[in-house]
Design an enzyme around this catalytic site. Sequence first.
Site: not given
Length: 609
Positions: A148, A208, A457, A538-539
């Site tokens: 992110y 996670d 990622h 949502y993000r």
Amino acid sequence: MGDGKNLTPIPYLKDKYSGAPERLRREAEAARDRLFSNRTLPPSQPRKGDPIRLPPGVSAEAFESAIQDLRGAIGAENVQITDQALVDGWYVESPNTHDAFHIVDQEGLVSSAVVYPGSTADVQAVVRWANRHGIPIYPISLGRNVGYGGAAPRVPGGVVVDLGRRMHGILDIDGENASCVVEPGVTYFRLYEEIQARGLPLWIDTPDLGGGSVLGNAIDRGVGYTPYGDHFANHCGMEIVLPNGELLRTGMGAMPGPNGTDNPTWQSFQHAFGPAVDGIFSQSNFGIVTKMGMHLMPAPEAHQSYCFTFPRDDDFEQIVDLIRPLAQRRILGNIPQLRHVIEELAITGKRQHTFRLDGDTNANRQLTREEVHVAAAGLPLGECAWVFYGTQYGDRASIAAQLDAVKAAFAQVAGSRFFLPEDLPPSHYLHDRARVCAGTPVLRELDWLNWAANGAHLFFSPIAPTRGRDARRIHEAIVAAHARHGFDLFPTLCVAGREIHYITNIVYDRGDAGAKARAVRLMREMIAECAAMGFGEYRTHLLFADQVAGTYNWNHGALMRFNETVKDALDPNGILAPGRNGIWPRKYRGKGWELGADDVDMKVIGPKL
């Protein structure tokens, strides 16, 4: 570059607040060695541009004067100029100067300096300094929101405020109230280990990966997998430095306790009297949270993790429709995951090309359906298309009854199979999911990154209703987009009773400019196409926040107009994290900083001069 030699020792919790726990020493070393063995990039690269990326509109002389002022305010040793080579590191040793998983040039989003406040008072001093000098600041807890944007400031040249290095105290753990109070630098690893050391019958809820900030993940509305998996819903009480340096406490903390103490109900009741304001400090740039209360889960009598496999790709719609009533009736004990079987391949930590039937190690393409199923047939779960991971909680009799209901539902899918952890080898991923779903933070998800060289990622994270037909629509759109751009699709669906977090993990080689460009185009297209169907994220990664925020445009963008009104009232000088989550202050708004659907090269972040 990836021979694994001359590696520095991994930091562990006994020596560093952000380190790995000693119990994961073997896993941490193995994860790091795998990641480094797949790297072709050097550990660090010389800076290509100016030694210091200055804040926008600030001269070198003005910046040097401002830095001297800042050093005087909080100590010279707590201010570091970003003039050195940039090191991407890895998860446990992540940078605070830039995004380790850079989707643009490594220096595209780099700070001018990093500052380390040691207290709420220091944070107030930094905020007041930023207002005096007109320099944008970008607070991070640990910078580990990987996928992110990491630690990168949205405005290049901004000053990163690293809250974690000196503000990592576990301020309270209340066993009777089943709650805690933490500072930004407290990781899931550290909170878990402290609770274990105290022998308290309490669980945390962890994502996670366990190295992230408990506080930071909650205010970014991250999720975990126990019944306490909605992290922001389980926060209780915040202390916040506003953009003018003023201090605010939310909820019952707004009422002083007796004799100058904290209010005794601050971590017991989330709200106070009047408007509930906590929410405006989540996914925003309206304040800096320096303390947060979190509710903890009383340890259940027992718990049982398990998984089901389903044989056909086309079973997807039926599976979602079967999950919905189980979740709504709260028969499912946690926030379960539905994963495609290709993720069983990725979590082995092997490179993508090892699963190709033609043996080609160079072709830049997706695995075929045949290749996925042939490879899956050789894994412990066998050939299948979808894998459901769940956990039940309670006493043993209630768990047995719950499992009977779940088994009866999934038996409606022809060819479904049921597995308990003891049915699978110790190395299988179900054992790691069982730990996470019991509140024990791990490192296993790092193995995904080995799918590509220099693995990085990017998350695409839309929300869909828990209805098979809606889930199929968004799934088919995402499948088609990945096929167009040549990326393997890794769909992880966190399925609740009414909504699905459809988490898409785009794994790319951060040393390959072409792969990064394809990933950007893929993201831009998925955001637009899913929004057109009514499915919004949502993000998101900070470079896609403007586009995502722009999709929430009901009534001609009423939500953004409200956010901008609040921003301008609280932060008239526009110093606090401009652009975070697509919210720009008046100083920057409409001046070329926003990035939209057509911005795919992003060679220049900011106004084009």
